[in-house]
Design an enzyme around this catalytic site. Structure first.
Site, PDB file in Angstrom:
ATOM      1  N   ARG B  51       0.820  -1.206   0.000  1.00 17.98           N
ATOM      2  CA  ARG B  51       0.000   0.000   0.000  1.00 17.98           C
ATOM      3  C   ARG B  51       0.861   1.266   0.000  1.00 17.98           C
ATOM      4  O   ARG B  51       0.690   2.145  -0.847  1.00 17.98           O
ATOM      5  CB  ARG B  51      -0.886  -0.023   1.245  1.00 17.98           C
ATOM      6  CG  ARG B  51      -1.931   1.016   1.314  1.00 17.98           C
ATOM      7  CD  ARG B  51      -2.676   0.829   2.609  1.00 17.98           C
ATOM      8  NE  ARG B  51      -3.044  -0.565   2.800  1.00 17.98           N
ATOM      9  CZ  ARG B  51      -4.146  -1.112   2.336  1.00 17.98           C
ATOM     10  NH1 ARG B  51      -4.997  -0.386   1.663  1.00 17.98           N
ATOM     11  NH2 ARG B  51      -4.414  -2.384   2.542  1.00 17.98           N
ATOM     12  N   THR B  52       1.785   1.364   0.926  1.00 18.01           N
ATOM     13  CA  THR B  52       2.596   2.577   1.039  1.00 18.01           C
ATOM     14  C   THR B  52       3.487   2.747  -0.191  1.00 18.01           C
ATOM     15  O   THR B  52       3.630   3.841  -0.727  1.00 18.01           O
ATOM     16  CB  THR B  52       3.453   2.533   2.324  1.00 18.01           C
ATOM     17  OG1 THR B  52       2.595   2.294   3.423  1.00 18.01           O
ATOM     18  CG2 THR B  52       4.199   3.826   2.550  1.00 18.01           C
ATOM     19  N   LYS B  80      23.114  -9.184   1.177  1.00 21.69           N
ATOM     20  CA  LYS B  80      24.550  -9.502   1.147  1.00 21.69           C
ATOM     21  C   LYS B  80      25.278  -8.841   2.312  1.00 21.69           C
ATOM     22  O   LYS B  80      26.488  -8.912   2.413  1.00 21.69           O
ATOM     23  CB  LYS B  80      25.152  -9.008  -0.170  1.00 21.69           C
ATOM     24  CG  LYS B  80      24.602  -9.698  -1.391  1.00 21.69           C
ATOM     25  CD  LYS B  80      25.149  -9.040  -2.656  1.00 21.69           C
ATOM     26  CE  LYS B  80      24.351  -9.476  -3.873  1.00 21.69           C
ATOM     27  NZ  LYS B  80      24.402  -8.479  -4.944  1.00 21.69           N
ATOM     28  N   ARG B 101      11.403   2.265   3.545  1.00 24.46           N
ATOM     29  CA  ARG B 101      10.760   1.532   4.644  1.00 24.46           C
ATOM     30  C   ARG B 101      11.748   0.476   5.120  1.00 24.46           C
ATOM     31  O   ARG B 101      12.425  -0.164   4.311  1.00 24.46           O
ATOM     32  CB  ARG B 101       9.473   0.863   4.192  1.00 24.46           C
ATOM     33  CG  ARG B 101       8.997  -0.146   5.234  1.00 24.46           C
ATOM     34  CD  ARG B 101       7.584  -0.509   5.095  1.00 24.46           C
ATOM     35  NE  ARG B 101       6.702   0.605   5.401  1.00 24.46           N
ATOM     36  CZ  ARG B 101       5.460   0.456   5.841  1.00 24.46           C
ATOM     37  NH1 ARG B 101       4.968  -0.724   6.063  1.00 24.46           N
ATOM     38  NH2 ARG B 101       4.710   1.501   6.069  1.00 24.46           N
ATOM     39  N   HIS B 129       5.959   6.869  11.059  1.00 24.54           N
ATOM     40  CA  HIS B 129       5.398   6.692   9.710  1.00 24.54           C
ATOM     41  C   HIS B 129       4.813   8.058   9.334  1.00 24.54           C
ATOM     42  O   HIS B 129       3.600   8.233   9.280  1.00 24.54           O
ATOM     43  CB  HIS B 129       4.326   5.595   9.742  1.00 24.54           C
ATOM     44  CG  HIS B 129       3.885   5.139   8.392  1.00 24.54           C
ATOM     45  ND1 HIS B 129       4.389   5.659   7.210  1.00 24.54           N
ATOM     46  CD2 HIS B 129       2.965   4.203   8.014  1.00 24.54           C
ATOM     47  CE1 HIS B 129       3.797   5.062   6.194  1.00 24.54           C
ATOM     48  NE2 HIS B 129       2.938   4.181   6.655  1.00 24.54           N
TER      49      HIS B 129
END
Lengths: 141, 308
Positions: B51-52, B80, B101, B129
Site C-alpha cells: 500500500r505505502t 549480502k 521503509r 510513519h
C-alpha cells in the site's frame, strides 16, 4: 585515615559513588595515561557516607562533562600551582556518542555494528536521554 | 537539503503549507502532471508494504516522474550484508529522492545522514510513519476544513499503534484539540505519551472503554485494529473485541458530520456495512495519501509549482 598528597597541577574527580571509581578509570582510559593517578575508594563523606575520588596529576584534555552520564553528582576540581582554581559540578552533555548503548532490539544499531550509539539529552531535569535513531529512553542514575 | 524522518520534522507552518499544496493538487491534479518530469523516486522497501509503496509510486507517476526500487530486503544488497549508509550513497547516484521503509527503527535517519538526496521515512518498524500522519492531517483538513478545535476519538489498540501516537503528537500542535481515548484497559495509551505529550501540553482528554457512550461527542473517530496477539488470553480477546468493532448500530450515535478514519488495512474492526455511510472517510484517506505524497515530493525536491 589514608593520606594522599595534594596535586601541583591536575584534576580531582570527587563525589564518585563508592565503588564507581574503576568504571571512570576504565572509561577515561587512565591506564594508558603517563601520569600519576590516585584512586581513593570508600573515603568518608558527610554528604554521601562513602565515596570514591580520583586524582590525576598533570594537564588533562578529556571532556569531563561526559562523566555526568556515568554518575551525575560528580564534582571536578581543577588544580593549578597547588590551588583549586575551579570547582564545579558536571553539566549533562547535549549529545553523547558511544557512552550509552541502545538496548532496543528493534533499533538499527542492533544490526549495524559499526553505527555509533548516539543519545541526545531529552530532559536535563530528569536526566533522560533518547537514542537519536529509535528514541529509546535512557534515564541517568 | 530537507528530509522527512519524523512527523514533527516540519513546523506547523510548514505542515500547513504542505497540506495547502496537497489540497491544490486534489482540486486540479492535471496542473501538476509534468512537475517532476525527468526526476526519479527510489522506493527502498526492506520489508513488504504494498500500500505505502504503491502510494509513493502513484504520487511520483502523477507528477510525471519515474520510479525505481526494491520491495523486500531479499531483493536488495542488504541480503549480502550492505549497510543502510552504503546503500543510500549508491541510490543517491541513481535517483533524485528516496522513500525508505525498514523494519529497524532509525534506519531512514541513518540513510538521511549519508544521503546526497532527500530521504522520506516510509515507516521504520513500530517507530515513525510520517506520511501516514500527513495523510491523516490532510484528510481531516480537507473534509472538516480545519485542524483546530476538534474532538478526536482514538479507538482500538492505543498502546502499540504508532499511527495513533504520531497523530496525537501532530494534532496537539493545533489549538482546542481534545481526545477521547477508547480502548480496553490492556491497550491503553502508554503513560509516557499521556505525561509527555497530553499533560505537558495541557490537552483535555478522557479514557473510556465503551465506544457508543462517547460517539455523540466526536468530530473524528480514528479506528485501529485490536489484534488478537496483543492479548494474554483468548477469553479476554473474545470478551473485548466486539466492543471495538464499528458497525451501523454504533454509527447511529454519531453526529451527522463525524468522520471515520482508519490507516488501513482493516480486518474486522469496521464492519463493511459502514462503508456506504457518507461519514466513512477511510478510502478517501487513501486517495489523500497520494496527494500529500505528491505535495511532499514537490516540496523536498524544490520543484516549481505551475500557476493556475
Amino acid at each position: 585515615m589514608l593520606n594522599i598528597g595534594g596535586l601541583h597541577q591536575g584534576v580531582v574527580i570527587d563525589h564518585i559513588p563508592a565503588g564507581g571509581a574503576m568504571r571512570i578509570y576504565d572509561y577515561l582510559n587512565l591506564d594508558a595515561l603517563d601520569a600519576e593517578v590516585a584512586i581513593i575508594k570508600n573515603a568518608s563523606s558527610k554528604k554521601m557516607g562513602r565515596k570514591d575520588i580520583i586524582k590525576i596529576e598533570g594537564p588533562i584534555t578529556i571532556d569531563l562533562d561526559t562523566l555526568a552520564v556515568l554518575y551525575r553528582g560528580i564534582t571536578i576540581n581543577i588544580i593549578e600551582n597547588d590551588e583549586i582554581v575551579e570547582k564545579r559540578g558536571l553539566r549533562l552533555p547535549e549529545r553523547v556518542t558511544n557512552i550509552i548503548r541502545c538496548k532496543n532490539p528493534r533499533c538499527i544499531t542492533s544490526i549495524e555494528q559499526e553505527l555509533p550509539h548516539v543519545f541526545k539529552l531529552a530532559d536535563e531535569k530528569t536526566g533522560v536521554y533518547r537514542c537519536i535513531y529509535c528514541e529509546e529512553r535512557f534515564k541517568m542514575k | 537539503m530537507r528530509h522527512l524522518i519524523s512527523p514533527l520534522d516540519f513546523s506547523v507552518e510548514e505542515t500547513n503549507e504542505l497540506l495547502s499544496l496537497a489540497e491544490e493538487i486534489a482540486a486540479d491534479r492535471s496542473r501538476f502532471s509534468h512537475v517532476a518530469e525527468g526526476k526519479k523516486l527510489a522506493t527502498c522497501f526492506y520489508e513488504p508494504s504494498t500500500r505505502t509503496r504503491l502510494s509513493f509510486e502513484a504520487a511520483m507517476l502523477n507528477l510525471g516522474g519515474s520510479v525505481l526500487g526494491f520491495s523486500s530486503a531479499d531483493s536488495s544488497s542488504a541480503a549480502k550484508g550492505e549497510s543502510v549508509a552504503d546503500t543510500i550513497r549508491v541510490i543517491s547516484c541513481y535517483a533524485d529522492i528516496c522513500a525508505m521503509r525498514h523494519p529497524k527503527e532509525g534506519a531512514p535517519l541513518v540513510a538521511a545522514m549519508h544521503a546526497g538526496i532527500p530521504v522520506i521515512n516510509a515507516g521504520d518498524g513500530g517507530h515513525n510513519h510520517p506520511t501516514q500522519t500527513l495523510t491523516d492531517l490532510l484528510t481531516i483538513k480537507a473534509l472538516k476544513g480545519h485542524l483546530d478545535n476538534l474532538t478526536i476519538g482514538l479507538c482500538g489498540d492505543l498502546k502499540f499503534g504508532r499511527t495513533v501516537h504520531s497523530l496525537i503528537n501532530a494534532t496537539v500542535r493545533y489549538p482546542g484539540v481534545k481526545f477521547v481515548l477508547i480502548s480496553p484497559e490492556e491497550l491503553r495509551l502508554p503513560g509516557y505519551i499521556r505525561k509527555d505529550v497530553l499533560d505537558a501540553n495541557h490537552i483535555e482528554y478522557k479514557e473510556v472503554d465503551v465506544l457508543e457512550e462517547v460517539m455523540p461527542e466526536l468530530d473524528i473517530l480514528y479506528m485501529t485494529r485490536v489484534q488478537r496477539e496483543r492479548f494474554f488470553n483468548e477469553e479476554d480477546y473474545i470478551r473485548l473485541k466486539d466492543s471495538f468493532i464499528l458497525d451501523t448500530k454504533k454509527m447511529r450515535y454519531a453526529r451527522e458530520d463525524m468522520l471515520v478514519l482508519h490507516p488501513l488495512p482493516r480486518v474486522n474492526e469496521i464492519s463493511t456495512e459502514v462503508d456506504k455511510d457518507p461519514r466513512a472517510a477511510y478510502f478517501k484517506q487513501a486517495q489523500y495519501g497520494v496527494y500529500v505524497r505528491m505535495a511532499l515530493i514537490i516540496k523536498l525536491l524544490g520543484l516549481e509549482v505551475p500557476t493556475c
